[in-house]
Design an enzyme around this catalytic site. Sequence first.
Site, PDB file in Angstrom:
ATOM      1  N   ASP A   1       0.871  -1.175   0.000  1.00  0.00           N
ATOM      2  CA  ASP A   1       0.000   0.000   0.000  1.00  0.00           C
ATOM      3  C   ASP A   1       0.906   1.222   0.000  1.00  0.00           C
ATOM      4  O   ASP A   1       1.611   1.483   0.985  1.00  0.00           O
ATOM      5  CB  ASP A   1      -0.889  -0.017   1.248  1.00  0.00           C
ATOM      6  CG  ASP A   1      -1.820   1.190   1.309  1.00  0.00           C
ATOM      7  OD1 ASP A   1      -1.701   2.101   0.466  1.00  0.00           O
ATOM      8  OD2 ASP A   1      -2.665   1.217   2.227  1.00  0.00           O
TER       9      ASP A   1
ATOM     10  N   ASN B   1       3.532   4.579  -9.842  1.00  0.00           N
ATOM     11  CA  ASN B   1       2.391   4.509 -10.753  1.00  0.00           C
ATOM     12  C   ASN B   1       1.054   4.360 -10.037  1.00  0.00           C
ATOM     13  O   ASN B   1       0.029   4.782 -10.562  1.00  0.00           O
ATOM     14  CB  ASN B   1       2.602   3.321 -11.709  1.00  0.00           C
ATOM     15  CG  ASN B   1       1.324   2.920 -12.399  1.00  0.00           C
ATOM     16  OD1 ASN B   1       0.912   3.533 -13.378  1.00  0.00           O
ATOM     17  ND2 ASN B   1       0.645   1.884 -11.884  1.00  0.00           N
TER      18      ASN B   1
ATOM     19  N   TYR C   1      -8.264  14.462  -7.391  1.00  0.00           N
ATOM     20  CA  TYR C   1      -7.348  13.852  -8.368  1.00  0.00           C
ATOM     21  C   TYR C   1      -6.542  14.947  -9.070  1.00  0.00           C
ATOM     22  O   TYR C   1      -5.318  14.837  -9.217  1.00  0.00           O
ATOM     23  CB  TYR C   1      -8.174  13.052  -9.380  1.00  0.00           C
ATOM     24  CG  TYR C   1      -7.373  12.231 -10.362  1.00  0.00           C
ATOM     25  CD1 TYR C   1      -7.078  10.893 -10.099  1.00  0.00           C
ATOM     26  CD2 TYR C   1      -6.928  12.773 -11.567  1.00  0.00           C
ATOM     27  CE1 TYR C   1      -6.359  10.123 -11.008  1.00  0.00           C
ATOM     28  CE2 TYR C   1      -6.210  12.014 -12.479  1.00  0.00           C
ATOM     29  CZ  TYR C   1      -5.930  10.694 -12.193  1.00  0.00           C
ATOM     30  OH  TYR C   1      -5.208   9.946 -13.091  1.00  0.00           O
TER      31      TYR C   1
ATOM     32  N   LYS D   1      -2.465  15.476  -8.852  1.00  0.00           N
ATOM     33  CA  LYS D   1      -1.608  15.370 -10.040  1.00  0.00           C
ATOM     34  C   LYS D   1      -0.873  16.685 -10.315  1.00  0.00           C
ATOM     35  O   LYS D   1       0.284  16.674 -10.764  1.00  0.00           O
ATOM     36  CB  LYS D   1      -2.432  14.932 -11.257  1.00  0.00           C
ATOM     37  CG  LYS D   1      -3.028  13.528 -11.133  1.00  0.00           C
ATOM     38  CD  LYS D   1      -1.981  12.420 -10.988  1.00  0.00           C
ATOM     39  CE  LYS D   1      -2.593  11.022 -11.061  1.00  0.00           C
ATOM     40  NZ  LYS D   1      -1.611   9.945 -10.885  1.00  0.00           N
TER      41      LYS D   1
ATOM     42  N   THR E   1      -7.985   1.692 -19.287  1.00  0.00           N
ATOM     43  CA  THR E   1      -7.619   0.782 -18.188  1.00  0.00           C
ATOM     44  C   THR E   1      -8.819   0.650 -17.244  1.00  0.00           C
ATOM     45  O   THR E   1      -9.788   1.414 -17.362  1.00  0.00           O
ATOM     46  CB  THR E   1      -6.435   1.327 -17.356  1.00  0.00           C
ATOM     47  OG1 THR E   1      -6.929   2.382 -16.522  1.00  0.00           O
ATOM     48  CG2 THR E   1      -5.299   1.829 -18.221  1.00  0.00           C
TER      49      THR E   1
HETATM   50  P1  NAP Z   1      -5.700   0.899 -12.694  1.00  0.00           P
HETATM   51  O1  NAP Z   1      -5.833  -0.015 -13.861  1.00  0.00           O
HETATM   52  O2  NAP Z   1      -6.835   1.086 -11.761  1.00  0.00           O
HETATM   53  O3  NAP Z   1      -4.389   0.457 -11.892  1.00  0.00           O
HETATM   54  C1  NAP Z   1      -4.007   1.102 -10.716  1.00  0.00           C
HETATM   55  C2  NAP Z   1      -3.411   0.068  -9.787  1.00  0.00           C
HETATM   56  O4  NAP Z   1      -2.999   0.738  -8.592  1.00  0.00           O
HETATM   57  C3  NAP Z   1      -4.435  -1.011  -9.393  1.00  0.00           C
HETATM   58  O5  NAP Z   1      -3.856  -2.289  -9.491  1.00  0.00           O
HETATM   59  C4  NAP Z   1      -4.757  -0.645  -7.965  1.00  0.00           C
HETATM   60  O6  NAP Z   1      -5.073  -1.746  -7.162  1.00  0.00           O
HETATM   61  C5  NAP Z   1      -3.440  -0.052  -7.512  1.00  0.00           C
HETATM   62  N1  NAP Z   1      -3.603   0.711  -6.295  1.00  0.00           N
HETATM   63  C6  NAP Z   1      -4.664   1.449  -5.891  1.00  0.00           C
HETATM   64  N2  NAP Z   1      -4.423   1.973  -4.692  1.00  0.00           N
HETATM   65  C7  NAP Z   1      -3.185   1.543  -4.317  1.00  0.00           C
HETATM   66  C8  NAP Z   1      -2.398   1.727  -3.167  1.00  0.00           C
HETATM   67  N3  NAP Z   1      -2.841   2.455  -2.129  1.00  0.00           N
HETATM   68  N4  NAP Z   1      -1.184   1.149  -3.124  1.00  0.00           N
HETATM   69  C9  NAP Z   1      -0.748   0.394  -4.145  1.00  0.00           C
HETATM   70  N5  NAP Z   1      -1.452   0.161  -5.253  1.00  0.00           N
HETATM   71  C10 NAP Z   1      -2.665   0.740  -5.330  1.00  0.00           C
HETATM   72  O7  NAP Z   1      -5.324   2.366 -13.175  1.00  0.00           O
HETATM   73  P2  NAP Z   1      -4.363   2.910 -14.331  1.00  0.00           P
HETATM   74  O8  NAP Z   1      -5.203   3.605 -15.302  1.00  0.00           O
HETATM   75  O9  NAP Z   1      -3.425   1.881 -14.782  1.00  0.00           O
HETATM   76  O10 NAP Z   1      -3.596   4.043 -13.506  1.00  0.00           O
HETATM   77  C11 NAP Z   1      -2.217   3.987 -13.206  1.00  0.00           C
HETATM   78  C12 NAP Z   1      -1.715   5.401 -12.993  1.00  0.00           C
HETATM   79  O11 NAP Z   1      -1.923   6.148 -14.180  1.00  0.00           O
HETATM   80  C13 NAP Z   1      -2.442   6.162 -11.887  1.00  0.00           C
HETATM   81  O12 NAP Z   1      -1.521   6.947 -11.169  1.00  0.00           O
HETATM   82  C14 NAP Z   1      -3.412   7.040 -12.645  1.00  0.00           C
HETATM   83  O13 NAP Z   1      -3.739   8.205 -11.932  1.00  0.00           O
HETATM   84  C15 NAP Z   1      -2.568   7.345 -13.867  1.00  0.00           C
HETATM   85  N6  NAP Z   1      -3.325   7.810 -15.018  1.00  0.00           N
HETATM   86  C16 NAP Z   1      -4.323   7.015 -15.542  1.00  0.00           C
HETATM   87  C17 NAP Z   1      -5.054   7.497 -16.625  1.00  0.00           C
HETATM   88  C18 NAP Z   1      -6.159   6.709 -17.257  1.00  0.00           C
HETATM   89  O14 NAP Z   1      -6.959   7.300 -18.004  1.00  0.00           O
HETATM   90  N7  NAP Z   1      -6.263   5.418 -17.037  1.00  0.00           N
HETATM   91  C19 NAP Z   1      -4.766   8.761 -17.138  1.00  0.00           C
HETATM   92  C20 NAP Z   1      -3.746   9.519 -16.591  1.00  0.00           C
HETATM   93  C21 NAP Z   1      -3.038   9.018 -15.515  1.00  0.00           C
HETATM   94  P3  NAP Z   1      -6.604  -2.163  -6.933  1.00  0.00           P
HETATM   95  O15 NAP Z   1      -7.157  -2.430  -8.296  1.00  0.00           O
HETATM   96  O16 NAP Z   1      -6.474  -3.378  -6.075  1.00  0.00           O
HETATM   97  O17 NAP Z   1      -7.235  -0.995  -6.268  1.00  0.00           O
END
Ligand code: NAP
Length: 249
Positions: free
Chosen positions: A64, A90, A156, A160, A191
């Site tokens: 975490d 990430n 959020y 960021k 995602t």
């Molecule tokens: P995702 O598929 O939801 O993956 C995020 C991962 O982080 C999940 O496995 C989640 O676990 C884990 N997580 C959540 N809380 C956590 C914690 N406290 N400690 C450790 N792990 C934790 O999301 P993603 O889209 O790949 O996002 C990854 C990064 O990219 C994030 O920082 C997000 O803000 C950024 N981002 C995403 C987008 C987008 O559109 N997808 C755009 C810009 C930036 P659980 O599933 O078990 O909660």
Amino acid sequence: MDIRFDGRTAIVTGAGSGIGAAIARELGASGAHVVATDLDGATAAETAAAIAAAGGQAEAAALDVADAGAVAALCDRVAAERGLHLLVNNAGIGGPLAPTGDYPLDGWRRVIAVNLDGVFFGMRAAIPHMAAAGGGAIVNIASILGSVGFAGAPAYTAAKHALLGLTRTAALDHAGQGIRVNAVGPAFIDTPLLDNLPADAKAGLAALHPAGRLGRPDEVAALTLFLLSDRAGFITGSYHLIDGGYCAR
Ligand code: NAP
């Protein structure tokens, strides 16, 4: 361009899903020993298994990122066992969607804890090890919402934006120790993070991008690996959009 990380160890947070899983897999395919971590240890283990099945080296750990002690313990262990050279902060959550005036306090605190505190905890724990070893590279996954606002996502967006200042300052603090720190700013990437949006929202989000589509995790991974690599040796303290033109308008 052939980017290799043989002999280097990388910690990736949130590596059980989406962008983090893609980054971890690409690092594994590029020769790094990957420590795939996630809040959910089972999904981290799936990513590590996929890396191993493809011929790479990986291990998994439940972590975490909002738990400063656990983050420090993991970095200390990895550094002692095999050295710590690369860190990808990430892990992130979307949090509740509500206008600023109605935003729930618990949602605010959790988003800031994971998306901002977690990145600070990771850098604070990893940087001394990298400095002692003569250098390293860190990529923090920010967002286009580090540049622009987004109605309904005050926590959020605040996290960021703050992440960019933190990235720049860490880069200044540690450039002299051979540590590079950069941020990546994806637009909307397909995602599970987007799954808490209303069912028809993905098509609407895709239309916001001049490229006419959502981004893919592997596209964010490609940029991240470049920034982690020695090819990016003169890049530090900067923020790299990967947004299909979202912020160009
Ligand atoms: P995702 O598929 O939801 O993956 C995020 C991962 O982080 C999940 O496995 C989640 O676990 C884990 N997580 C959540 N809380 C956590 C914690 N406290 N400690 C450790 N792990 C934790 O999301 P993603 O889209 O790949 O996002 C990854 C990064 O990219 C994030 O920082 C997000 O803000 C950024 N981002 C995403 C987008 C987008 O559109 N997808 C755009 C810009 C930036 P659980 O599933 O078990 O909660």
